[in-house]
Design an enzyme around this catalytic site. Structure first.
Site, PDB file in Angstrom:
ATOM      1  N   GLU A  76      25.083  55.103  42.832  1.00 32.92           N
ATOM      2  CA  GLU A  76      24.987  53.904  43.683  1.00 32.92           C
ATOM      3  C   GLU A  76      25.360  54.173  45.132  1.00 32.92           C
ATOM      4  OE1 GLU A  76      23.389  51.644  42.626  1.00 32.92           O
ATOM      5  OE2 GLU A  76      24.009  50.836  40.689  1.00 32.92           O
ATOM      6  N   HIS A  95      32.791  48.660  43.308  1.00 32.23           N
ATOM      7  CA  HIS A  95      31.676  48.127  42.501  1.00 32.23           C
ATOM      8  C   HIS A  95      32.067  48.222  41.040  1.00 32.23           C
ATOM      9  CE1 HIS A  95      27.891  47.550  40.536  1.00 32.23           C
ATOM     10  NE2 HIS A  95      27.833  48.796  40.135  1.00 32.23           N
ATOM     11  N   HIS A  97      31.394  46.541  36.772  1.00 32.95           N
ATOM     12  CA  HIS A  97      30.622  45.737  35.820  1.00 32.95           C
ATOM     13  C   HIS A  97      31.615  44.812  35.104  1.00 32.95           C
ATOM     14  CE1 HIS A  97      27.272  49.073  35.569  1.00 32.95           C
ATOM     15  NE2 HIS A  97      27.496  48.649  36.803  1.00 32.95           N
ATOM     16  N   TYR A 116      38.563  26.064  45.177  1.00 34.57           N
ATOM     17  CA  TYR A 116      38.691  26.393  46.598  1.00 34.57           C
ATOM     18  C   TYR A 116      38.856  27.886  46.868  1.00 34.57           C
ATOM     19  CZ  TYR A 116      43.726  27.270  46.469  1.00 34.57           C
ATOM     20  OH  TYR A 116      44.950  27.822  46.228  1.00 34.57           O
ATOM     21  N   HIS A 158      23.551  43.145  36.392  1.00 34.67           N
ATOM     22  CA  HIS A 158      24.178  44.431  36.706  1.00 34.67           C
ATOM     23  C   HIS A 158      25.705  44.333  36.842  1.00 34.67           C
ATOM     24  CE1 HIS A 158      24.013  48.281  39.403  1.00 34.67           C
ATOM     25  NE2 HIS A 158      25.151  48.178  38.757  1.00 34.67           N
ATOM     26  N   TYR A 211      45.771  31.919  58.405  1.00 33.54           N
ATOM     27  CA  TYR A 211      46.942  32.505  57.734  1.00 33.54           C
ATOM     28  C   TYR A 211      46.717  33.952  57.343  1.00 33.54           C
ATOM     29  CZ  TYR A 211      48.630  27.738  57.422  1.00 33.54           C
ATOM     30  OH  TYR A 211      49.045  26.480  57.725  1.00 33.54           O
TER      31      TYR A 211
HETATM   32 ZN   LIG Z   1      26.697  49.547  38.566  1.00 35.17          ZN
END
Ligand SMILES: [Zn+2]
Length: 214
Positions: A76, A95, A97, A116, A158, A211
């Site tokens: 990736e 990244h 899963h 929120y 994904h 903040y």
């Molecule tokens: Zn992935």
């Protein structure tokens, strides 16, 4: 700015990758982690279990996508490269899963402002990028677009991406997104939760900005 050789940053990349699994927001070696360096970024290698990673296994890449090191980079690497190019505010990318975030992503569902804390990702929703094959330039383009004005997005069918100004903040955000995804998923078992209005989310975002943290 750390250099490609930075042993400290390499160890922090490994610690962040192991942290994803320890937090339960990733399984096996499906996720990946990167951190910006001078001229490019450091990224976890392809297909090695995190517990076996050594500093020398972390791959240095430049902005053109050329890798140096003993291992091939995560498949990736394109979206990591392209997010750093598009986002000077980003110094680290996680990244994963993560199960609940990925469940929503498998339904092509963005996470709206049902709570929120959605503002922690930088806006009034967490978008879901359209599906494209893993590792492709097409997926990278979708991810960069879904992250516009945001620090996290889902990837359809994904997983998710979280970014930050440090490895620690990117990992913490990934964990927060997974918590929000789980709460949204739980709410959806009973009904469709109402979403907070745009002006209320603007107030929350303003408070987060002033903040620094929620
Ligand atoms: Zn992935």
């Amino acid at each position: 700015m750390p250099t490609p050789d930075s042993p400290v940053l390499r160890e922090r990349v490994i610690a962040t990758a192991m942290g994803m699994n320890a937090l339960g927001i990733n399984h096996g070696r499906s996720g990946n982690v990167s951190a910006r360096i001078d001229g490019g970024f450091l990224i976890t290698p392809s297909a090695l279990p995190y517990a076996e990673l050594r500093a020398a296994d972390i791959v240095a890449m430049n902005h053109e996508g050329a890798a140096s090191g003993a291992r091939p980079p995560s498949t990736e690497w394109r979206f990591h490269r392209d997010i750093y190019a598009a986002r000077p505010d980003v110094d680290a990318i996680v990244h994963t899963h993560a199960p609940f975030a990925t469940t929503l992503a498998c339904l092509d569902r963005a996470i709206p402002a049902f709570h929120y804390m959605i503002a922690v990702a930088g806006g009034d929703d967490i978008r879901c990028a359209p599906y494209a094959t893993f590792g492709t330039q097409e997926l990278s383009a979708h991810a960069v677009r879904a992250l516009e004005g945001r620090k996290a997005c889902l990837l359809a069918h994904h997983g998710m991406i979280a970014v930050g100004d440090s490895l620690e903040s990117a990992l913490a955000l990934a964990a927060e997104v997974e918590t929000l995804a789980e709460m949204y998923w739980r709410a959806l078992q009973i009904g469709e939760p109402a979403t907070l209005e745009a002006n209320e989310m603007a107030t929350v975002l303003e408070k987060f900005t002033s903040y620094g943290k929620p």
